[in-house]
Design a protein around this motif. Sequence first.
Motif, PDB file in Angstrom:
ATOM      1  N   HIS A 178       0.828  -1.227   0.000  1.00  0.00           N
ATOM      2  CA  HIS A 178       0.000   0.000   0.000  1.00  0.00           C
ATOM      3  C   HIS A 178       0.855   1.268   0.000  1.00  0.00           C
ATOM      4  O   HIS A 178       0.310   2.354  -0.169  1.00  0.00           O
ATOM      5  CB  HIS A 178      -1.065   0.004   1.105  1.00  0.00           C
ATOM      6  CG  HIS A 178      -0.558   0.006   2.510  1.00  0.00           C
ATOM      7  ND1 HIS A 178      -1.303  -0.461   3.558  1.00  0.00           N
ATOM      8  CD2 HIS A 178       0.608   0.408   3.052  1.00  0.00           C
ATOM      9  CE1 HIS A 178      -0.612  -0.345   4.682  1.00  0.00           C
ATOM     10  NE2 HIS A 178       0.539   0.183   4.401  1.00  0.00           N
ATOM     11  N   TYR A 207       1.716   2.080  -4.309  1.00  0.00           N
ATOM     12  CA  TYR A 207       0.696   2.380  -5.321  1.00  0.00           C
ATOM     13  C   TYR A 207       1.188   3.438  -6.320  1.00  0.00           C
ATOM     14  O   TYR A 207       1.048   3.286  -7.517  1.00  0.00           O
ATOM     15  CB  TYR A 207      -0.566   2.938  -4.655  1.00  0.00           C
ATOM     16  CG  TYR A 207      -1.353   1.996  -3.767  1.00  0.00           C
ATOM     17  CD1 TYR A 207      -1.232   0.617  -3.867  1.00  0.00           C
ATOM     18  CD2 TYR A 207      -2.247   2.519  -2.830  1.00  0.00           C
ATOM     19  CE1 TYR A 207      -1.981  -0.212  -3.043  1.00  0.00           C
ATOM     20  CE2 TYR A 207      -2.999   1.687  -2.016  1.00  0.00           C
ATOM     21  CZ  TYR A 207      -2.862   0.323  -2.124  1.00  0.00           C
ATOM     22  OH  TYR A 207      -3.606  -0.482  -1.317  1.00  0.00           O
ATOM     23  N   THR A 258      -6.822   2.587   2.965  1.00  0.00           N
ATOM     24  CA  THR A 258      -5.778   1.762   2.367  1.00  0.00           C
ATOM     25  C   THR A 258      -6.133   1.251   0.982  1.00  0.00           C
ATOM     26  O   THR A 258      -5.251   0.899   0.202  1.00  0.00           O
ATOM     27  CB  THR A 258      -5.413   0.584   3.298  1.00  0.00           C
ATOM     28  OG1 THR A 258      -4.148   0.080   2.883  1.00  0.00           O
ATOM     29  CG2 THR A 258      -6.428  -0.541   3.227  1.00  0.00           C
TER      30      THR A 258
END
Lengths: 466, 228
Positions: free
Chosen positions: A238, A241, A310
């Motif tokens: 996460h 990204y 998230t």
Amino acid sequence: MKYKSQKVAYWFFAACMLLFSLQIVYGFIMAFAHMGFDGLHQIIPFNVARATHTNLLVMWMLLGFMGAAYFIIPEEADREIYWPRLAYVQLIAFVLVGVTAVIGFHFGWWEGRKFLEIPRPLDYLVVIDVLLFIANIGMTIWKGRRMTTTSMVLFFGLLMAALLYLPGMIDTNNQTTDSYLRWWVVHLWVEGVWELIMGGILAFLLVKLTGVDREIVEKWLYVIVGLTFLSGILGTGHHYYYIGTPRYWLIIGGVFSAMEPLAFLAMAIYGITMWRKAGRHHPNQIALLWTVGTCVMSFVGAGFLGFAHTLPQVNLYTHGTLVTAMHGHLAFWGAYAMLILAIISYSLPLMTGRKRYKGPTASLAFWASNIGMLAMTVAFGIAGVAQVTLERRMGLDFLDVQKEIQVHFLGLVIAASLFTVGAGAFIYDFIRYGMPNAEPTGSPLEDGDGDQDESSDAELAPEVAE
Amino acid sequence: MLSKSAAKAFFLIGTGISFLAFVGLTYDTFRQIPARTHADQITPEVARGKEIWDHKNCMGCHTIFGEGAYYAPELTKVMERRGEVFVRGMLRDPAAMYPGQRQMVQYDFTDAEIDDLVAFLTWIGHVDTNGFPADPPLRQHLAPAASADGRPLVFQQTCIACHSVGGAGGNVGPALDGVGTRRDADYLTRWLHDPSAVKPEARMPQLGLSDAQVTELVTYLGTLRTEH
């Protein structure tokens, strides 16, 4: 407290209290700057306050973990710390390096990499210092009379934390690679090995405070740390990204970080269940309150609020806004700050031989700091959501939006003042406890042995002279 | 009921598999990073720009790739959004660009350092960030501002940060509606080259606009006339 050398933990915790209070001061400087009162800009510009605030946090967390280990490991291993003097040397060295780093920040001596601002020469000193610490507790376990799951989980958590510091020191001129490796330290610490440390400290506290059988506590400890790594390692995705890394991280990071709350949920259920199953009424109820509190608040802050932003489709708009600050504050407070305050609350009466945990300031400390921190989280949340809506979704200019949300920082300052009252009460109590006793105290405080709950260990744990 | 050894096995196997998967993905990511970030375009200027970026702890206030602090604007696409004139002006003298607003540290960068930072930010702007930062999806629902058609790029990137036209834009400087009626081309030209030469107490900074940019802006500003 069974062993004299355990009292070195007191000095680690005292250093925690000092850095914690400084951290709060720098938090206020930033909150006021956000409100438009940046009178300190010439002396302490925002980036200095920010680096100081977060690095003081990291330092007092590490000091807290080390203090906790020096308190827990001798008791678990059933012997004195292997090199008691080294523990003091290592504490003083760590504090000196930390203070040098923080002063250096005010003169622009830093690396400028979020959370890892400490300049390179000091990085090496930190690594050496932490490795000495690892060697010391490692030898204590190795030469000890028993090797418990709790002490092994704690040991490996600390060892991995030290090793994971190294990737953050690899030099690169590509911002993407730089960021990729930086998260190896930051994410794999707080959503990985620190949870291992947390699990170890929690297991120790639950065994001592609730009297639930060690085998049961440690079995669930494995389940929790298993869930942590299963979700947390790939959950690093996460952070990958939008930094120039391949698209598949959107899916991998999304799926695995969505599972990260499970570990915290398990931790919350675990804490509450053990508390309800408690076979005895331990006199230090405030330590139990902090212990169960950290289980619950880490789920709310790290688990639930982490999940709240998230998923990649949400994070695309919330990434790099005050929404992150909302999650960050409650996560660190709930998971790690409260945990350290729990082990301090538990160990302080044993080290000093005084029982201040029945006083009103102990309750005030818990409730004011927690309600204050929850209110701060709400203030950050409202400011963050407003920022996301106006700036990221409607396209208004950054500074125009900042003026719109200034008022929420007034709310933040009020909430932070309540938090500070709580923190102040905790520190007041800490000071009033006084110095640790020269002699170890054990049974007079109906604590520290818990032998009736550790039947399998009973023959290995003869009472140490006191 | 789950036994302790089963719980331990779950922990060890789960961690082992996750760790191996993570190492594998990291290997592949490092293989792809050079192409996705145009690593061949990391010139010595870009590298020096990153050094300055780190050395001044720009991340202590700004974000880049969305990472950093939340006190100052996100800078991944700043070159596209604000353009070189604005960015250079800001780096030269931040207080002049936003008088009386939230302050940036006055770093007194040399021209060479500004070149390096501009090179770094330009490189950052071309990294494939999977669509971050996203275009604001609700922008079309806002009341339509004055048509932006025919505006020079430098106006859209730089002037609009402080001035508004038709109610859209910054409020640091005066609104520019009707400026073409109030001021003639000669005044505007002198003003844009150096505001303080026209009016010593002017708070607008000298932006270092090229002659071509000034001509373009004066032509456009001349069209902003009061209708009556």
